[in-house]
Scaffold this motif. Structure first.
Motif, mmCIF file in Angstrom:
data_model
loop_
_atom_site.group_PDB
_atom_site.id
_atom_site.type_symbol
_atom_site.label_atom_id
_atom_site.label_comp_id
_atom_site.label_asym_id
_atom_site.label_seq_id
_atom_site.Cartn_x
_atom_site.Cartn_y
_atom_site.Cartn_z
ATOM 1 N N ARG A 134 0.829 -1.210 0.000
ATOM 2 C CA ARG A 134 0.000 0.000 0.000
ATOM 3 C C ARG A 134 0.863 1.259 0.000
ATOM 4 N NH1 ARG A 134 -0.987 2.963 4.075
ATOM 5 N NH2 ARG A 134 -0.375 1.367 5.588
ATOM 6 N N VAL A 135 1.921 1.278 0.806
ATOM 7 C CA VAL A 135 2.793 2.448 0.893
ATOM 8 C C VAL A 135 3.529 2.672 -0.426
ATOM 9 C CG1 VAL A 135 4.879 3.340 1.999
ATOM 10 C CG2 VAL A 135 3.023 2.435 3.392
ATOM 11 N N LEU A 136 3.927 1.601 -1.076
ATOM 12 C CA LEU A 136 4.517 1.733 -2.407
ATOM 13 C C LEU A 136 3.560 2.477 -3.335
ATOM 14 C CD1 LEU A 136 6.134 -1.778 -2.977
ATOM 15 C CD2 LEU A 136 7.331 0.406 -3.253
ATOM 16 N N GLY A 137 2.296 2.099 -3.283
ATOM 17 C CA GLY A 137 1.301 2.754 -4.125
ATOM 18 C C GLY A 137 1.107 4.210 -3.760
ATOM 19 N N ALA A 138 1.076 4.500 -2.452
ATOM 20 C CA ALA A 138 0.862 5.878 -2.010
ATOM 21 C C ALA A 138 2.034 6.780 -2.399
ATOM 22 C CB ALA A 138 0.653 5.903 -0.490
ATOM 23 N N VAL A 139 3.254 6.292 -2.203
ATOM 24 C CA VAL A 139 4.425 7.094 -2.566
ATOM 25 C C VAL A 139 4.511 7.244 -4.079
ATOM 26 C CG1 VAL A 139 6.948 7.249 -2.470
ATOM 27 C CG2 VAL A 139 5.667 6.447 -0.472
ATOM 28 N N GLY A 140 4.179 6.172 -4.804
ATOM 29 C CA GLY A 140 4.164 6.264 -6.258
ATOM 30 C C GLY A 140 3.161 7.287 -6.749
ATOM 31 N N GLN A 141 1.990 7.331 -6.104
ATOM 32 C CA GLN A 141 0.980 8.329 -6.465
ATOM 33 C C GLN A 141 1.486 9.731 -6.161
ATOM 34 O OE1 GLN A 141 -2.775 7.757 -4.472
ATOM 35 N NE2 GLN A 141 -3.589 9.726 -5.125
ATOM 36 N N LEU A 142 2.109 9.892 -4.996
ATOM 37 C CA LEU A 142 2.645 11.197 -4.617
ATOM 38 C C LEU A 142 3.680 11.691 -5.621
ATOM 39 C CD1 LEU A 142 3.130 13.489 -2.497
ATOM 40 C CD2 LEU A 142 4.818 11.972 -1.444
ATOM 41 N N LEU A 143 4.513 10.772 -6.102
ATOM 42 C CA LEU A 143 5.599 11.149 -7.018
ATOM 43 C C LEU A 143 5.169 11.104 -8.479
ATOM 44 C CD1 LEU A 143 8.542 9.240 -5.304
ATOM 45 C CD2 LEU A 143 7.751 11.571 -4.916
#
Length: 292
Positions: A134-143
């Motif tokens: 989930r965090v991978l997805g959130a950071v990917g979305q942020l970037l």
């Protein structure tokens, strides 16, 4: 007439898509707060090693302008300014770096002070395998990294690596009972922690039951009564391995079935992030070597 219709159509589509574009920079963090970014941040300070590693695993290491003192992978981040500990960093040092965003853990005491200064804060704290994904997805979305090129790709590599490590385990090591100490106390990695999940995927049993929580502090006598087949020590504090009262009587201790991970390996096994496949391989090697 035709031009006017085309223009109206373009204006209509622009108005329709504008809310979507505005939402593209919204990230909901682990505090339940939605943080809005008009544009993807290009100057990031990371105050948690697993988040530092996540940014780099997504191919965006160049956006990091500062890190906490424990962020040390990949090598490129060792050259960045350090702003202190993740829980209580130097606010002045962070402000001086002029970040567009600060990534930190939910437990960090810096959030409110940074937000009061107008610096966007995203609090993410992975504790399980599902959290890492989930965090991978959130950071990917942020970037603004497309999932297929970022989060999904990285997670596939992690998942396949853990599975490969499990398949590499020799038959004599399967089903052994393991105790994993994360720091002196003793503080253990319970069944519900990301370490416990990795052990489970490797096909071994954790002597710390789920009802004790992810990282409980145990009475040393608990471990003596549990009589694990293998002990793993991932103590990054560099405190020497000292047997607790009664531990010298355990069969695993008497026969040397203990893996004390060095600082580099300890960093890998105790961080819930992109290097979990490497952590699984490290634990698998220990089991193959030490299992009775």
């Amino acid at each position: 007439m035709m031009r006017r219709r085309c223009l109206l159509l373009r204006l209509f589509l622009a108005a329709l898509l504008a809310p979507l574009a505005a939402q593209a920079g919204d990230v909901t963090d682990d505090r339940g707060r939605t943080v809005h970014f008009a544009q993807p941040p290009v100057r990031i300070v990371s105050l948690l090693p697993s988040l530092t590693e996540t940014v780099c695993a997504l191919g965006q290491c160049q956006r990091l302008v500062g890190v906490d003192r424990y962020s040390n992978w990949p090598d490129a981040v060792r050259k960045l300014p350090q702003v202190g500990g993740g829980l209580d960093p130097s606010i002045e040092s962070i402000v001086a770096l002029k970040p567009d965003a600060v990534l930190l853990s939910v437990s960090s005491r810096a959030s409110e002070r940074l937000e009061a200064l107008g610096i966007p804060v995203v609090a993410l704290e992975p504790k399980t395998h599902a959290d890492v994904r989930r965090v991978l997805g959130a950071v990917g979305q942020l970037l603004d990294v497309p999932p297929a090129e970022g989060a999904e790709r990285v997670w596939r590599v992690i998942d396949a690596g853990v599975q490969a490590a499990a398949q590499s385990l020799p038959a004599h090591a399967r089903g052994v009972r393991v105790y994993f100490e994360v720091s002196r106390g003793p503080y253990a990695a319970g069944s519900t922690s990301f370490i416990g999940e990795t052990l489970s995927r490797l096909g071994v049993r954790n002597v710390v039951p789920p009802e004790l929580g992810p990282f409980p502090r145990l009475n040393p006598e608990f471990v003596v009564r549990a009589q694990p087949d293998v002990l793993m020590v991932g103590n990054r504090s560099m405190q020497p391995l000292v047997m607790y009262p009664g531990w010298d009587g355990m069969a695993a201790v008497r026969t040397g079935r203990i893996c004390v991970f060095d600082p580099d390996d300890a960093d890998v096994v105790v961080r819930p992030g992109p290097r979990m496949a490497e952590a699984a391989r490290t634990m698998a090697r220990c089991l193959a070597d030490k299992a009775p």
